[in-house]
Design a protein around this motif. Structure first.
Motif, PDB file in Angstrom:
ATOM      1  N   TYR A 199       1.651  -2.684  -3.928  1.00 45.11           N
ATOM      2  CA  TYR A 199       1.103  -1.929  -4.461  1.00 45.11           C
ATOM      3  C   TYR A 199       0.620  -1.207  -3.403  1.00 45.11           C
ATOM      4  CZ  TYR A 199       2.599  -2.308  -9.199  1.00 45.11           C
ATOM      5  OH  TYR A 199       3.661  -3.228 -10.200  1.00 45.11           O
ATOM      6  N   THR A 200      -0.170  -1.540  -2.107  1.00 44.85           N
ATOM      7  CA  THR A 200      -0.702  -0.539  -1.230  1.00 44.85           C
ATOM      8  C   THR A 200       0.474  -0.085  -0.401  1.00 44.85           C
ATOM      9  OG1 THR A 200      -2.093  -1.713  -0.862  1.00 44.85           O
ATOM     10  CG2 THR A 200      -1.320  -0.110   1.178  1.00 44.85           C
ATOM     11  N   GLN A 238       3.184   0.833  -2.493  1.00 51.54           N
ATOM     12  CA  GLN A 238       3.546   2.241  -2.858  1.00 51.54           C
ATOM     13  C   GLN A 238       2.866   2.995  -3.103  1.00 51.54           C
ATOM     14  OE1 GLN A 238       6.056   1.838  -5.810  1.00 51.54           O
ATOM     15  NE2 GLN A 238       6.728  -0.491  -4.488  1.00 51.54           N
ATOM     16  N   PHE A 239       1.786   2.161  -2.551  1.00 50.17           N
ATOM     17  CA  PHE A 239       1.160   3.784  -2.605  1.00 50.17           C
ATOM     18  C   PHE A 239       1.010   5.368  -0.774  1.00 50.17           C
ATOM     19  CE2 PHE A 239      -3.041   6.089  -0.396  1.00 50.17           C
ATOM     20  CZ  PHE A 239      -3.203   6.839  -0.967  1.00 50.17           C
TER      21      PHE A 239
END
Length: 605
Positions: free
Chosen positions: A160-161, A163-164
């Motif tokens: 998710y890092t 993704q950000f």
């Protein structure tokens, strides 16, 4: 000096006022309708958890452990600011007319986000690009360097890092994308008006949730310009239609070939167009080809389980093929989840001494899910409970939800590139058959999907001898003794090749493992005529996949001919020829033309 002409400023054309008026009126009307529909649907569904993916807990644990070792964070920050200061100095020198030095950080040559020359030639955009790359590296290094995290939590934080980081790319924003700025100047902003219209259309398609259009789907019709290999549906039940394809040779191999595709997607990935159709190619090699076309299930099939896919899928197909051709034994192919089903059924058949499948070929198939790649990010108890609650209300998993998960694995290619093209550039998506297929999503029965995720991805029961019991038999993959051909792909983000390789240490029969270049789809759908993508072969099968690769030989082009040589050499009877079989001419009459009616059922919007 006075005679020198200053460079002309780019001409900014004002948009057509009538176009602006029409567009904004349309925005107001459509936007109100979209919001009203979305709120109504949310109310009817009872709402969802504020953190259905359980991201917050993972990042809270990461932050807690990071703060326990502030020295590492300070060190990372110092390195980041030193690089940033160097970037400032380099940019200042460029602005003063000095020669460009070595970049502080360079993009991956394969990174298409920065393909426009302005990202390198213009010092401002070069500064923006390098600033972003430095920040991205800093974020990923910090979260990746946290000690003591449970592996699953570390994987989720890393995913998710990224993704950000991908979402924050300057290429995704109007004011920091030189290509978009240039387009806006050339069109007087009409590209942004068109992009807004595209955005609204995609929100309407998704009934309030963004469903990005990846291709011009008006250019494709299943059975008309894709999935056009001639054939007939010769059998069907609740879960599948069985297609028999028309021969293209006067004689055919005695042993039929049956293909079990995944039911996460539709079968015609293997029959997109004649020039890249594995179905047509195999038919041209003299195989009598059968393909299972799975149903796109609705709530009435909610209680269909994995064992039903064995009984009404593999076993029903074998019975039907024997009726249609008079042949009891077949060669079988399973693609991805279809391969997992094939292996499971073969273990069941071994216990029952059923020898109807003489060879098994596995396309990018996992049977050991211990290291399942980034899909494992979505498999934890909290997410599974939420998913099961959602499926329980409808009786199935909506295909769009699964498609979004797969797209997130390659967000820059399958999400953000279309955001830029469709919404910022205001362009229509390019007609591309593969992306049409990718968007033609399918549902999955609630019972089957819950079983699959819990017992394979979460608990990894399939690889455990006796870990699963299906149709009254404890499943043991070690009992599979038929010759097996495993094709995997080096850049697979769905079934990592080192995980698929583990099957070489499980099956008891002779095994050939081949590794193709490219990914989960392109590495498989790679016809010999294309001249694309090499493959690696190695007759030895050491336990370590890296050791296998070090000893492998790279061969140019498609792996398809290698497979054909292998399957026809599997035993003495394999090359025996019989007169070509016409679909419907045997004991099973033709029900309808290929590709059949099951494949035509679209997923719910």
């Amino acid at each position: 000096m006075a005679d020198e002409k200053l460079p002309e400023a780019p001409q900014f054309r004002l948009p057509d006022p009538a176009l602006v008026t029409r567009t904004m009126a349309e925005v107001a009307e459509r936007g109100q309708r979209i919001v009203t529909d979305f709120l109504k649907r949310q109310s009817e569904s009872g709402g969802t958890s504020p953190d259905p993916l359980n991201i917050g807990g993972a990042f809270l644990e990461m932050t807690t452990r990071l703060m326990a070792n502030p020295a590492r964070l300070v060190q990372a920050q110092m390195g980041f600011w030193q690089d940033y200061l160097t970037l400032w100095q380099n940019t200042a020198r460029r602005m003063m007319g000095q020669e460009e030095g070595t970049p502080v950080i360079a993009e991956d040559p394969k990174d298409r986000r920065f393909k426009d020359e302005a990202w390198r030639d213009n010092e401002v955009f070069d500064f923006i690009k390098q600033s972003y790359l430095l920040s991205a590296r800093f974020f990923q290094n910090v979260v990746g360097g946290v000690d003591g995290l449970e592996p699953k939590t570390a994987q989720k934080v890393d995913f998710y890092t990224r993704q950000f980081v991908d979402a924050m790319s300057p290429s995704n924003f109007l004011l920091t994308n030189p290509e978009v700025l240039r387009k806006t100047a050339e069109t007087g902003g009409e590209n942004l008006l068109k992009g807004l219209s595209h955005l609204l259309a995609d929100l309407e398609r998704g009934k309030g949730q963004l469903r990005i259009r990846m291709t011009d789907d008006s250019k494709f019709r299943v059975g008309e310009n894709i999935a056009v290999t001639p054939g007939k549906v010769v059998y069907q039940n609740e879960l599948m239609q069985l297609i028999q394809y028309a021969p293209t040779t006067p004689t055919v191999l005695k042993r039929p070939l049956v293909i079990f595709p995944p039911w996460i997607n539709k079968f015609y990935i293997l029959d997109l167009r004649p020039k890249n159709s594995f179905v047509k190619w195999a038919t041209d090699q003299g195989h009598t080809v059968f393909v299972v076309s799975w149903v796109n299930p609705d709530g009435q099939l909610a209680e269909k389980g994995f064992d039903d896919y064995m009984r009404e899928g593999v076993y029903a197909a074998l019975d039907a093929i024997e009726q249609a051709t008079g042949e009891r034994q077949v060669n079988a192919i399973g693609y991805c989840l279809g391969g997992t089903l094939l292996a499971t059924t073969l273990a069941h058949m071994a216990a029952k001494r059923d020898t109807r499948i003489k060879t098994a070929t596995y396309f990018v198939t996992m049977t050991d899910f211990e290291e399942a790649g980034e899909l494992g990010v979505f498999i934890d108890e909290e997410q599974l409970r939420g998913l099961e609650e959602k499926m329980g209300k409808r009786g199935f998993l909506e295909g769009r939800e699964m498609a979004t998960t797969f797209n997130m694995l390659r967000a820059n290619d399958l999400i953000w590139s279309f955001v830029v093209n469709n919404y910022l550039m205001g362009q229509e998506p390019f007609p591309f058959d593969l992306l049409y297929w990718n968007d033609d999503s399918t549902r999955m029965p609630a019972k089957m999907h819950s079983f699959y995720l819990r017992h394979m991805y979460q608990a990894n029961d399939l690889v455990k001898p006796g870990g699963l019991e299906l149709l009254g038999v404890k499943i043991d993959l070690r009992r599979i003794k038929v010759p097996s051909y495993l094709i995997s792909t080096r850049e697979d983000h769905i079934a990592p090749w080192k995980s698929t390789y583990r099957a070489t240490q499980i099956y008891a029969g002779p095994i050939r493992f081949v590794l193709a270049a490219s990914g989960h789809i392109a590495g498989v759908v790679n016809p010999p005529e294309s001249g694309k993508y090499s493959h690696w072969v190695n007759d030895s099968l050491p336990p370590d996949p890296e050791e296998w690769f070090k000893g492998a030989t790279e061969l140019a082009g498609s792996w398809w001919p290698d497979w054909h040589r292998w399957v026809t050499a599997a035993d003495k009877a394999a090359k025996e020829q019989v007169p070509a079989r016409v679909p419907g001419a045997g004991a099973l009459p033709a029900l309808e033309d290929a590709p059949g009616s099951y494949v035509a059922v679209m997923g719910a919007d």
